[in-house]
Motif scaffolding. Sequence first.
Motif, PDB file in Angstrom:
ATOM      1  N   PHE A 119      -0.419   1.841 -10.709  1.00 44.54           N
ATOM      2  CA  PHE A 119      -0.720   0.983  -9.568  1.00 44.54           C
ATOM      3  C   PHE A 119       0.430   0.935  -8.568  1.00 44.54           C
ATOM      4  O   PHE A 119       0.223   0.595  -7.405  1.00 44.54           O
ATOM      5  CB  PHE A 119      -1.033  -0.437 -10.048  1.00 44.54           C
ATOM      6  N   LEU A 120       1.629   1.242  -9.022  1.00 39.40           N
ATOM      7  CA  LEU A 120       2.796   1.147  -8.142  1.00 39.40           C
ATOM      8  C   LEU A 120       2.929   2.337  -7.207  1.00 39.40           C
ATOM      9  O   LEU A 120       3.784   2.332  -6.321  1.00 39.40           O
ATOM     10  CB  LEU A 120       4.067   1.001  -8.988  1.00 39.40           C
ATOM     11  N   ILE A 121       2.096   3.377  -7.412  1.00 39.08           N
ATOM     12  CA  ILE A 121       2.126   4.537  -6.515  1.00 39.08           C
ATOM     13  C   ILE A 121       1.953   4.105  -5.067  1.00 39.08           C
ATOM     14  O   ILE A 121       2.594   4.634  -4.158  1.00 39.08           O
ATOM     15  CB  ILE A 121       1.021   5.542  -6.891  1.00 39.08           C
ATOM     16  N   GLY A 122       1.080   3.123  -4.863  1.00 36.60           N
ATOM     17  CA  GLY A 122       0.737   2.750  -3.492  1.00 36.60           C
ATOM     18  C   GLY A 122       1.740   1.861  -2.788  1.00 36.60           C
ATOM     19  O   GLY A 122       1.691   1.744  -1.559  1.00 36.60           O
ATOM     20  N   VAL A 123       2.650   1.265  -3.510  1.00 35.11           N
ATOM     21  CA  VAL A 123       3.548   0.291  -2.882  1.00 35.11           C
ATOM     22  C   VAL A 123       4.448   0.937  -1.828  1.00 35.11           C
ATOM     23  O   VAL A 123       4.510   0.456  -0.684  1.00 35.11           O
ATOM     24  CB  VAL A 123       4.361  -0.449  -3.954  1.00 35.11           C
ATOM     25  N   PRO A 124       5.181   2.016  -2.136  1.00 30.45           N
ATOM     26  CA  PRO A 124       6.019   2.614  -1.089  1.00 30.45           C
ATOM     27  C   PRO A 124       5.216   3.145   0.092  1.00 30.45           C
ATOM     28  O   PRO A 124       5.676   3.088   1.240  1.00 30.45           O
ATOM     29  CB  PRO A 124       6.756   3.748  -1.817  1.00 30.45           C
ATOM     30  N   VAL A 125       3.993   3.651  -0.184  1.00 30.17           N
ATOM     31  CA  VAL A 125       3.143   4.143   0.902  1.00 30.17           C
ATOM     32  C   VAL A 125       2.789   3.011   1.852  1.00 30.17           C
ATOM     33  O   VAL A 125       2.873   3.143   3.087  1.00 30.17           O
ATOM     34  CB  VAL A 125       1.871   4.801   0.336  1.00 30.17           C
ATOM     35  N   MET A 126       2.406   1.870   1.307  1.00 29.90           N
ATOM     36  CA  MET A 126       2.034   0.742   2.143  1.00 29.90           C
ATOM     37  C   MET A 126       3.241   0.156   2.876  1.00 29.90           C
ATOM     38  O   MET A 126       3.128  -0.290   4.024  1.00 29.90           O
ATOM     39  CB  MET A 126       1.342  -0.335   1.292  1.00 29.90           C
ATOM     40  N   LEU A 127       4.411   0.152   2.236  1.00 32.16           N
ATOM     41  CA  LEU A 127       5.615  -0.304   2.927  1.00 32.16           C
ATOM     42  C   LEU A 127       5.931   0.587   4.128  1.00 32.16           C
ATOM     43  O   LEU A 127       6.294   0.101   5.205  1.00 32.16           O
ATOM     44  CB  LEU A 127       6.798  -0.319   1.947  1.00 32.16           C
ATOM     45  N   LEU A 128       5.773   1.895   3.940  1.00 35.88           N
ATOM     46  CA  LEU A 128       6.011   2.826   5.040  1.00 35.88           C
ATOM     47  C   LEU A 128       5.020   2.590   6.174  1.00 35.88           C
ATOM     48  O   LEU A 128       5.393   2.632   7.361  1.00 35.88           O
ATOM     49  CB  LEU A 128       5.889   4.266   4.520  1.00 35.88           C
ATOM     50  N   LEU A 129       3.762   2.328   5.828  1.00 35.72           N
ATOM     51  CA  LEU A 129       2.755   2.036   6.844  1.00 35.72           C
ATOM     52  C   LEU A 129       3.094   0.764   7.605  1.00 35.72           C
ATOM     53  O   LEU A 129       2.958   0.701   8.841  1.00 35.72           O
ATOM     54  CB  LEU A 129       1.380   1.917   6.188  1.00 35.72           C
ATOM     55  N   LEU A 130       3.555  -0.250   6.904  1.00 31.97           N
ATOM     56  CA  LEU A 130       3.904  -1.515   7.559  1.00 31.97           C
ATOM     57  C   LEU A 130       5.085  -1.348   8.508  1.00 31.97           C
ATOM     58  O   LEU A 130       5.193  -2.072   9.514  1.00 31.97           O
ATOM     59  CB  LEU A 130       4.219  -2.571   6.497  1.00 31.97           C
ATOM     60  N   VAL A 131       5.987  -0.411   8.210  1.00 31.90           N
ATOM     61  CA  VAL A 131       7.141  -0.174   9.077  1.00 31.90           C
ATOM     62  C   VAL A 131       6.755   0.677  10.292  1.00 31.90           C
ATOM     63  O   VAL A 131       7.107   0.359  11.437  1.00 31.90           O
ATOM     64  CB  VAL A 131       8.278   0.513   8.285  1.00 31.90           C
ATOM     65  N   LEU A 132       6.024   1.773  10.050  1.00 30.79           N
ATOM     66  CA  LEU A 132       5.730   2.720  11.116  1.00 30.79           C
ATOM     67  C   LEU A 132       4.494   2.351  11.931  1.00 30.79           C
ATOM     68  O   LEU A 132       4.400   2.730  13.108  1.00 30.79           O
ATOM     69  CB  LEU A 132       5.535   4.118  10.519  1.00 30.79           C
ATOM     70  N   GLY A 133       3.538   1.638  11.312  1.00 29.00           N
ATOM     71  CA  GLY A 133       2.301   1.316  11.996  1.00 29.00           C
ATOM     72  C   GLY A 133       2.483   0.603  13.319  1.00 29.00           C
ATOM     73  O   GLY A 133       1.933   1.038  14.350  1.00 29.00           O
ATOM     74  N   PRO A 134       3.253  -0.496  13.369  1.00 27.39           N
ATOM     75  CA  PRO A 134       3.423  -1.211  14.644  1.00 27.39           C
ATOM     76  C   PRO A 134       4.091  -0.370  15.730  1.00 27.39           C
ATOM     77  O   PRO A 134       3.908  -0.640  16.924  1.00 27.39           O
ATOM     78  CB  PRO A 134       4.312  -2.400  14.245  1.00 27.39           C
ATOM     79  N   VAL A 135       4.868   0.636  15.324  1.00 29.02           N
ATOM     80  CA  VAL A 135       5.595   1.463  16.294  1.00 29.02           C
ATOM     81  C   VAL A 135       4.730   2.597  16.828  1.00 29.02           C
ATOM     82  O   VAL A 135       4.737   2.892  18.030  1.00 29.02           O
ATOM     83  CB  VAL A 135       6.878   2.046  15.647  1.00 29.02           C
ATOM     84  N   LEU A 136       3.941   3.235  15.941  1.00 26.27           N
ATOM     85  CA  LEU A 136       3.248   4.475  16.303  1.00 26.27           C
ATOM     86  C   LEU A 136       1.752   4.321  16.555  1.00 26.27           C
ATOM     87  O   LEU A 136       1.149   5.197  17.171  1.00 26.27           O
ATOM     88  CB  LEU A 136       3.465   5.510  15.195  1.00 26.27           C
TER      89      LEU A 136
END
Length: 502
Positions: free
Chosen positions: A170-187
């Motif tokens: 289940f932890l596979i998705g955590v870094p992916v979602m953190l990256l999305l939360l960082v880059l999403g508002p910018v890009l």
Amino acid sequence: MSGPTATRREWIGLAVIALPCLLYSMDLTVLNLAVPKLSAALKPSSAQLLWIVDIYGFLIAGSLITMGTLGDRIGRRRLLLIGAAAFGVASVIAAFSTTAEMLIATRALLGVAGATLAPSTLSLIRNMFLDPQQRTVAIGVWVTSYSVGGAIGPLLGGVLLQYFWWGSVFLIGVPVMLLLLVLGPVLLPEFRDPAAERLDLFSAALSLVAVLLVIYGLKRIAEHGLGWVAALTIVTGLVVGIVFLRRQRLLAHPLIDLHLFRSRAFSASLGVYLLATLVAFGAYIFIAQYLQLVLGLSPLKAGLATVPSMAAFIVGSMVVPVLARRVRPWSLIGVGLVVGAVGFGVLTQVDGAAGLGAIVIGSVIYSLGLSPVVVLATDLIVGSAPVERAGAASAISETSSELGGALGIAVLGSIGVAVYRGMMATGIPMGVPPEAAEVARATLGGALSVAQQLPHHLRVELLDTARDAFAQSVRLTAAISAAISLTMAIIVGVLLRQRTSS
């Protein structure tokens, strides 16, 4: 008509959009590997284990329509980021669940959060890529990200389970979602329907109940055959769906704009997408069982045997946008369906324990054939909807895919089971105890289990009979899939020929 071309920012944003899509499909497949370790740790009952496995997909299917429309109202990027945050938190809680009930609840939350991903990402693509050719390429990348997630999920999950505890998947998705939360508002750009009103909560509840009941009924048919409980559940779901649709006609701002269905491209593409998913899922469940139960491959080898078909679908999804610049979409979809029918035709040649070549070649061919159907039908569905309704259109598209998959498993699966049981009714060798014979007639897995307890000559005879019966069920369902694909090719030629470029 061509729109403004996308810039480097939009293409980088597409890479960000692909991340949650990849994760979404990984989460659908990876849990199955963890079931043995999970069962040993949490000791769920059989009913609890079924809910742990199923509730994620159920709530995704039931929540898609609401989430797609909600994105149109509050902002598609905002909904995507809210869903990503909820998905990450629920993943951590699921990984450290201490009881079966806790894991069921967190899997339910993961399903609701996961339902935000597909319609939000697909509708954002509709906003970011206004040029039709570029949008087709972007949707090809979007579809490919799901395929890649489905391919690497079991492999990555297997590695984690070898070295860590069951919750690590289940932890596979955590870094992916953190990256999305960082880059999403910018890009990623924000978009919402400027004329949107408040969400009709009663309509949202009706859509959730309708889809859940139908999906649950179809799944019950796949597992237990047609019975009054499954039939009543599906009928109730359809009645609730009719109430939902009638309510949409009366609302000034409905959850689903029924005017979308007046577009020939939208309706026909939706139907073709549903049926393509039906035949794909119907084939997949038989192939997975055939590789392990008939050919005797280990789970790892069976997984590797499906890699060529996954690769074929990925290649097809990336090549289709290039071909679509020179060939009309309806032509590509029609040709793809014919190619898919050829692939299913190859599957009709499987022969007992000597069918690996037919399975691999047939699945590669039908995967190549269905790739333009998925990419271009999705493009037509989203492209034929107004920009402000793209979230709702995306949700309808994904809901049709979920229903198509459930129908494929239920209908083709039930036909296959009926063929197997029909052949086994008179094929049980003399000397097999009545109780054991009953188990062997029910499923191929039951026959394999029973055979281990029999003398050598009876074991060999029973296994040969059971595997031949299952191979016959594969041949018949493959022939039905081929017929459906050819019928769809004719429908595409008639209904979409005059409506793709407008």
